[in-house]
Motif scaffolding. Structure first.
Motif, mmCIF file in Angstrom:
data_model
loop_
_atom_site.group_PDB
_atom_site.id
_atom_site.type_symbol
_atom_site.label_atom_id
_atom_site.label_comp_id
_atom_site.label_asym_id
_atom_site.label_seq_id
_atom_site.Cartn_x
_atom_site.Cartn_y
_atom_site.Cartn_z
ATOM 1 N N ARG A 181 0.841 -1.198 0.000
ATOM 2 C CA ARG A 181 0.000 0.000 0.000
ATOM 3 C C ARG A 181 0.881 1.255 0.000
ATOM 4 O O ARG A 181 0.587 2.250 -0.684
ATOM 5 N N ALA A 182 2.000 1.186 0.748
ATOM 6 C CA ALA A 182 2.896 2.351 0.808
ATOM 7 C C ALA A 182 3.709 2.512 -0.484
ATOM 8 O O ALA A 182 3.996 3.634 -0.903
ATOM 9 N N LEU A 183 4.080 1.408 -1.099
ATOM 10 C CA LEU A 183 4.912 1.439 -2.312
ATOM 11 C C LEU A 183 4.226 0.576 -3.379
ATOM 12 O O LEU A 183 4.584 -0.584 -3.573
ATOM 13 N N PRO A 184 3.244 1.149 -4.095
ATOM 14 C CA PRO A 184 2.447 0.322 -5.020
ATOM 15 C C PRO A 184 3.250 -0.352 -6.131
ATOM 16 O O PRO A 184 2.797 -1.344 -6.676
ATOM 17 N N ASP A 185 4.431 0.140 -6.447
ATOM 18 C CA ASP A 185 5.215 -0.494 -7.521
ATOM 19 C C ASP A 185 6.216 -1.509 -6.983
ATOM 20 O O ASP A 185 7.091 -1.972 -7.707
ATOM 21 N N LEU A 186 6.075 -1.853 -5.715
ATOM 22 C CA LEU A 186 7.068 -2.719 -5.079
ATOM 23 C C LEU A 186 7.233 -4.067 -5.767
ATOM 24 O O LEU A 186 8.335 -4.604 -5.886
ATOM 25 N N ARG A 187 6.119 -4.625 -6.257
ATOM 26 C CA ARG A 187 6.224 -5.979 -6.835
ATOM 27 C C ARG A 187 7.053 -5.970 -8.119
ATOM 28 O O ARG A 187 7.709 -6.956 -8.426
ATOM 29 N N GLU A 188 7.011 -4.871 -8.852
ATOM 30 C CA GLU A 188 7.810 -4.811 -10.077
ATOM 31 C C GLU A 188 9.237 -4.349 -9.786
ATOM 32 O O GLU A 188 10.206 -4.896 -10.287
ATOM 33 N N LYS A 189 9.331 -3.295 -8.974
ATOM 34 C CA LYS A 189 10.605 -2.577 -8.866
ATOM 35 C C LYS A 189 11.444 -3.007 -7.661
ATOM 36 O O LYS A 189 12.616 -2.688 -7.588
ATOM 37 N N GLY A 190 10.816 -3.648 -6.686
ATOM 38 C CA GLY A 190 11.553 -3.866 -5.439
ATOM 39 C C GLY A 190 11.603 -2.570 -4.648
ATOM 40 O O GLY A 190 11.141 -1.518 -5.117
ATOM 41 N N GLN A 191 12.180 -2.638 -3.486
ATOM 42 C CA GLN A 191 12.102 -1.472 -2.620
ATOM 43 C C GLN A 191 13.139 -0.407 -2.931
ATOM 44 O O GLN A 191 12.947 0.775 -2.637
ATOM 45 N N GLY A 192 14.253 -0.840 -3.564
ATOM 46 C CA GLY A 192 15.317 0.124 -3.863
ATOM 47 C C GLY A 192 15.785 0.802 -2.594
ATOM 48 O O GLY A 192 15.860 0.184 -1.543
ATOM 49 N N GLY A 193 16.047 2.092 -2.700
ATOM 50 C CA GLY A 193 16.587 2.803 -1.539
ATOM 51 C C GLY A 193 15.524 3.407 -0.635
ATOM 52 O O GLY A 193 15.847 4.139 0.303
ATOM 53 N N ARG A 194 14.260 3.123 -0.920
ATOM 54 C CA ARG A 194 13.205 3.777 -0.143
ATOM 55 C C ARG A 194 13.174 3.224 1.278
ATOM 56 O O ARG A 194 13.205 2.017 1.486
ATOM 57 N N ARG A 195 13.111 4.116 2.236
ATOM 58 C CA ARG A 195 13.251 3.716 3.641
ATOM 59 C C ARG A 195 11.899 3.701 4.340
ATOM 60 O O ARG A 195 11.338 4.729 4.686
ATOM 61 N N LEU A 196 11.381 2.509 4.548
ATOM 62 C CA LEU A 196 10.117 2.350 5.271
ATOM 63 C C LEU A 196 10.411 2.158 6.755
ATOM 64 O O LEU A 196 11.429 1.573 7.113
ATOM 65 N N VAL A 197 9.500 2.648 7.594
ATOM 66 C CA VAL A 197 9.646 2.378 9.034
ATOM 67 C C VAL A 197 8.309 1.978 9.633
ATOM 68 O O VAL A 197 7.240 2.435 9.205
ATOM 69 N N ALA A 198 8.401 1.092 10.637
ATOM 70 C CA ALA A 198 7.221 0.620 11.358
ATOM 71 C C ALA A 198 7.424 0.899 12.845
ATOM 72 O O ALA A 198 8.549 1.123 13.291
ATOM 73 N N TYR A 199 6.303 0.856 13.583
ATOM 74 C CA TYR A 199 6.332 1.262 15.001
ATOM 75 C C TYR A 199 5.567 0.259 15.843
ATOM 76 O O TYR A 199 4.526 -0.262 15.423
ATOM 77 N N ALA A 200 6.078 0.049 17.055
ATOM 78 C CA ALA A 200 5.382 -0.853 17.980
ATOM 79 C C ALA A 200 5.849 -0.563 19.395
ATOM 80 O O ALA A 200 6.866 0.117 19.603
ATOM 81 N N GLY A 201 5.125 -1.114 20.341
ATOM 82 C CA GLY A 201 5.559 -1.060 21.734
ATOM 83 C C GLY A 201 6.649 -2.094 21.969
ATOM 84 O O GLY A 201 6.772 -3.077 21.224
ATOM 85 N N ALA A 202 7.406 -1.877 23.027
ATOM 86 C CA ALA A 202 8.588 -2.713 23.272
ATOM 87 C C ALA A 202 8.256 -4.188 23.490
ATOM 88 O O ALA A 202 9.104 -5.040 23.278
ATOM 89 N N GLY A 203 7.022 -4.516 23.874
ATOM 90 C CA GLY A 203 6.695 -5.926 24.118
ATOM 91 C C GLY A 203 6.257 -6.686 22.879
ATOM 92 O O GLY A 203 5.801 -7.828 22.985
ATOM 93 N N VAL A 204 6.405 -6.078 21.710
ATOM 94 C CA VAL A 204 5.915 -6.712 20.472
ATOM 95 C C VAL A 204 6.575 -8.080 20.289
ATOM 96 O O VAL A 204 7.728 -8.293 20.665
ATOM 97 N N HIS A 205 5.839 -9.012 19.719
ATOM 98 C CA HIS A 205 6.344 -10.383 19.558
ATOM 99 C C HIS A 205 7.443 -10.439 18.507
ATOM 100 O O HIS A 205 7.423 -9.675 17.534
ATOM 101 N N GLN A 206 8.339 -11.374 18.707
ATOM 102 C CA GLN A 206 9.433 -11.607 17.763
ATOM 103 C C GLN A 206 8.924 -11.844 16.333
ATOM 104 O O GLN A 206 9.624 -11.571 15.363
ATOM 105 N N ALA A 207 7.681 -12.342 16.212
ATOM 106 C CA ALA A 207 7.137 -12.622 14.877
ATOM 107 C C ALA A 207 7.134 -11.366 14.006
ATOM 108 O O ALA A 207 7.345 -11.449 12.788
ATOM 109 N N ALA A 208 6.892 -10.202 14.611
ATOM 110 C CA ALA A 208 6.872 -8.957 13.835
ATOM 111 C C ALA A 208 8.288 -8.609 13.373
ATOM 112 O O ALA A 208 8.494 -8.176 12.228
ATOM 113 N N VAL A 209 9.235 -8.819 14.258
ATOM 114 C CA VAL A 209 10.630 -8.532 13.915
ATOM 115 C C VAL A 209 11.072 -9.451 12.772
ATOM 116 O O VAL A 209 11.647 -9.023 11.772
ATOM 117 N N LYS A 210 10.737 -10.719 12.919
ATOM 118 C CA LYS A 210 11.128 -11.705 11.910
ATOM 119 C C LYS A 210 10.473 -11.388 10.568
ATOM 120 O O LYS A 210 11.096 -11.538 9.510
#
Ligand SMILES: *Cc1c(COP(=O)(O)O)cnc(C)c1O
Length: 499
Positions: A181-210
Motif C-alpha cells: 500500500r505504501a509502495l504500489p510499484d514494489l512488486r515490479e521494482k523492489g524497494q530500492g533505496g526507499r526507507r520504510l519504518v514501522a512502530y510498535a511497543g517494546a513488548g511486540v512479539h518476535q514474529a513482527a521482527v522476523k
C-alpha cells in the motif's frame, strides 16, 4: 518408458513391475481393523489426558524413529503392514507429545487441541483437498470460517482473509500488504533505496521482527517505544514518527498487540487506531491469542475493544481456540490491498467459468502458498460441534484461572507476582526476598523440576531482569484444583531450595 500414443497398456504384467494399487492397503478389512484399533487408542489417550503429562522421549524410541529402523523394538512387532505400524504409532508416538493435552500444561502459549480434531483429521486425510483454489467443498468452508472470524473481530463485510500456518506467517502476509500500500510499484521494482519504518511497543512479539527481516526491511526498520500497562507511550510514538518523516523516511505501519506473549497485556487499540488514522499508517494487530477475548465475557472482552478498526489482524486458531495444530489466520480490511500484494496466476492456473477450475477467488491469490492444506475443516468442525459460546466460556474460564493463580501467588509469603494478571497469563517469582540472580536460578530450576515430575508445565520469561515462572492458560481442561496443586508444588520446591 511406455509410449503414451500406444494407448492403455494391455492386460498382463505391469511394465514397471508394480501393482498399481501397491500404495493402497493390500487388505481393506485388515486396514479397517488396524485403523479402528488406533482410533480407540487415540480416544483413550484424550479421555485419559489427565493421566498423561509430558514425558521425555527415551533414547530407544528416538533412535527407532530413523527411517527403516523398525521402531523402538527394532522391527519385531507382531504382524506386518498396517497392524505393525499401528502398534508402533501406539507405542512410540502417542505417548510422546508436547504434553499440551494435559490439564496442568501452561507453558509458552500452547493450545490443548480438541477431541473434535480427531474427527476432522480423519475426513481431512480422506478427502485430501488442496485449498489453493478451484471449486470444491473445502474452499467454501474456508470462506465460511474466515467470514465468521471477520464478524467476531468486527471487520466490515468484504474484508478478506486466509488461513495460514500461524501468526508468524500471517504477520509476513499482513506487513507485505501494508508495504505494497505504501509502495504500489514494489512488486515490479523492489524497494530500492526507499526507507520504510514501522512502530510498535517494546513488548511486540518476535514474529513482527522476523517478518520485517524476511521482507528485507531489516529489523532496524522497527521503532520500539516504551510500553506501559495499556501499551506504547503515544507521545513517544508521535515523536518517533515525526522524527522519521523529518529524516526523509516513510512511516508505513503501526503494530499493536492484543495479548502480549510475556504478560498477556493489551495495547489500547482505540488509541492505536486513532494514531494510525491521524498519521496515515497501516494498523496491524498481533492478536495471536488475545484477539479471541472478543468471545469472552467482560472484563476480558473489553481488552480487545477497537480491534475491528485494524487494517490487518493476525491470530491463531491453534492457541486460544484450542483447535489442533496448525492453523493461523490473517484478516484484512481491504480485499483489494490483500489481492494487490499476492495475486499471481500464470496461464496454467487461469480461472474457468465452470468446472473444477472455477471457484474464483482462489486462496493462492491471498498468501504465499499455492498448494494449501485443509485447515478450515478442523475449525469448522469445532465451531459447529461446540459453538462459539462454549469457546468463549472456556476463554473466560482460562482468564478466571489466571486470576486465581494470581491470588494464590499474592497470598503465598514466599511468592510474588512479577506483573498484574490482566488476561490469561500469570508471571511470578519464588524467593520473593532474595537477590535477582538467586530468584532467576530458583525459578528456572522449578520450571524444569515440575516439567520432569509431570506435575505442571510452566515456562519462564524475563521481567525486569529476573527469570520468572510464567503460566499462559490456553487450556480448556484446566480446573481450579489444577492451579491450586501446581502452586502448592511450586511452594514445596521453593521451600526445598531454601525459600
Ligand atoms: C504465538 C504468538 C505469535 C506467533 O504465532 P505462531 O502461531 O506461533 O506463529 C505471535 N504473537 C504472539 C503474541 C504470540 O503469542
Amino acid at each position: 518408458m511406455p509410449d503414451p500414443a500406444a494407448g492403455p497398456t494391455p492386460a498382463g504384467p505391469d511394465p514397471v513391475g508394480l501393482d498399481p494399487a501397491e500404495l493402497d492397503p493390500s487388505s481393506w478389512p485388515d486396514f479397517r481393523a488396524a485403523a479402528h484399533r488406533l482410533l480407540d487408542a487415540c480416544i483413550d489417550r484424550l479421555e485419559g489426558a489427565r493421566t498423561h503429562p509430558w514425558q521425555p522421549v527415551p533414547d530407544a524410541v528416538q533412535q527407532g524413529y530413523a527411517i527403516g529402523a523398525g521402531g523402538s523394538d527394532g522391527g519385531s512387532d507382531e504382524g506386518s503392514g498396517e497392524a505393525a505400524i499401528v502398534e508402533r504409532l501406539m507405542r512410540d508416538v502417542l505417548p510422546y507429545g508436547t504434553g499440551n493435552t494435559h490439564p496442568s500444561f501452561w507453558g509458552w502459549v500452547h493450545g490443548t487441541g480438541l477431541a473434535s480434531g480427531v474427527l476432522s483429521a480423519m475426513v481431512e486425510a480422506t478427502i485430501n483437498a488442496n485449498c489453493g483454489g478451484r471449486a470444491h467443498g473445502a474452499v467454501w468452508m474456508e470462506r465460511a470460517v474466515i467470514d465468521w472470524a471477520r464478524q467476531v473481530m468486527g471487520l466490515p463485510e468484504g474484508a478478506s482473509g486466509v488461513l495460514v500456518a500461524g501468526t508468524s506467517q500471517a504477520t509476513v502476509i499482513a506487513l507485505q500488504a501494508a508495504r505494497i500500500r505504501a509502495l504500489p510499484d514494489l512488486r515490479e521494482k523492489g524497494q530500492g533505496g526507499r526507507r520504510l519504518v514501522a512502530y510498535a511497543g517494546a513488548g511486540v512479539h518476535q514474529a513482527a521482527v522476523k517478518a520485517l527481516e524476511l521482507l528485507g526491511l531489516g529489523r532496524e526498520t522497527l521503532r520500539l517505544v516504551a510500553t506501559g500497562p495499556r501499551g506504547p507511550d503515544m507521545a513517544a510514538l508521535r515523536a518517533a514518527i515525526a522524527r522519521d518523516r523529518a529524516a526523509g523516511a516513510l512511516p508505513f505501519a503501526l503494530i499493536a498487540t492484543a495479548g502480549s506473549v510475556d504478560l498477556g497485556a493489551f495495547d489500547d487499540l482505540e488509541a492505536m487506531a486513532d494514531l494510525a488514522a491521524q498519521e496515515g499508517l497501516w494498523l496491524h494487530v498481533d492478536g495471536a491469542f488475545g484477539a479471541w477475548t472478543r468471545l469472552a465475557a467482560d472484563p476480558w472482552r473489553g481488552l480487545s475493544e477497537g480491534i475491528g478498526r485494524a487494517d490487518s489482524i493476525a491470530c491463531d486458531f491453534h492457541k486460544w481456540m484450542y483447535v489442533p495444530y496448525d492453523c493461523g489466520l490473517v484478516l484484512m480490511r481491504s480485499e483489494a490491498a490483500h489481492r494487490a500484494a499476492f495475486a499471481a496466476r500464470p496461464a496454467y492456473l487461469a480461472a474457468q467459468a465452470a468446472g473444477l477450475g472455477g471457484g474464483d477467488p482462489w486462496f493462492c491469490d491471498y498468501g504465499i502458498d499455492l498448494s494449501r492444506g485443509n485447515r478450515a475443516l478442523k475449525v469448522w468442525t469445532a465451531l459447529e460441534l461446540y459453538g462459539a459460546a462454549r469457546m468463549g466460556a472456556a476463554i473466560s474460564r482460562n482468564c478466571e484461572l489466571a486470576a486465581l493463580m494470581g491470588r494464590l501467588v499474592a497470598a503465598a509469603p514466599a511468592l510474588a507476582l512479577a506483573a498484574p494478571v490482566v488476561s490469561n497469563v500469570c508471571v511470578f517469582s519464588v524467593l520473593a526476598a532474595a537477590p535477582a540472580a538467586q530468584r532467576s536460578a530458583a525459578n528456572t530450576a522449578i520450571a524444569q523440576a515440575l516439567q520432569l515430575s509431570g506435575q505442571a508445565v510452566f515456562s519462564t520469561t524475563l521481567v525486569d531482569g529476573v527469570t520468572c515462572l510464567r503460566a499462559a492458560i490456553t487450556n480448556h481442561r484446566s480446573r481450579a484444583e489444577d492451579v491450586q496443586s501446581a502452586i502448592a508444588a511450586v511452594e514445596a520446591e521453593a521451600a526445598r531450595l531454601g525459600g
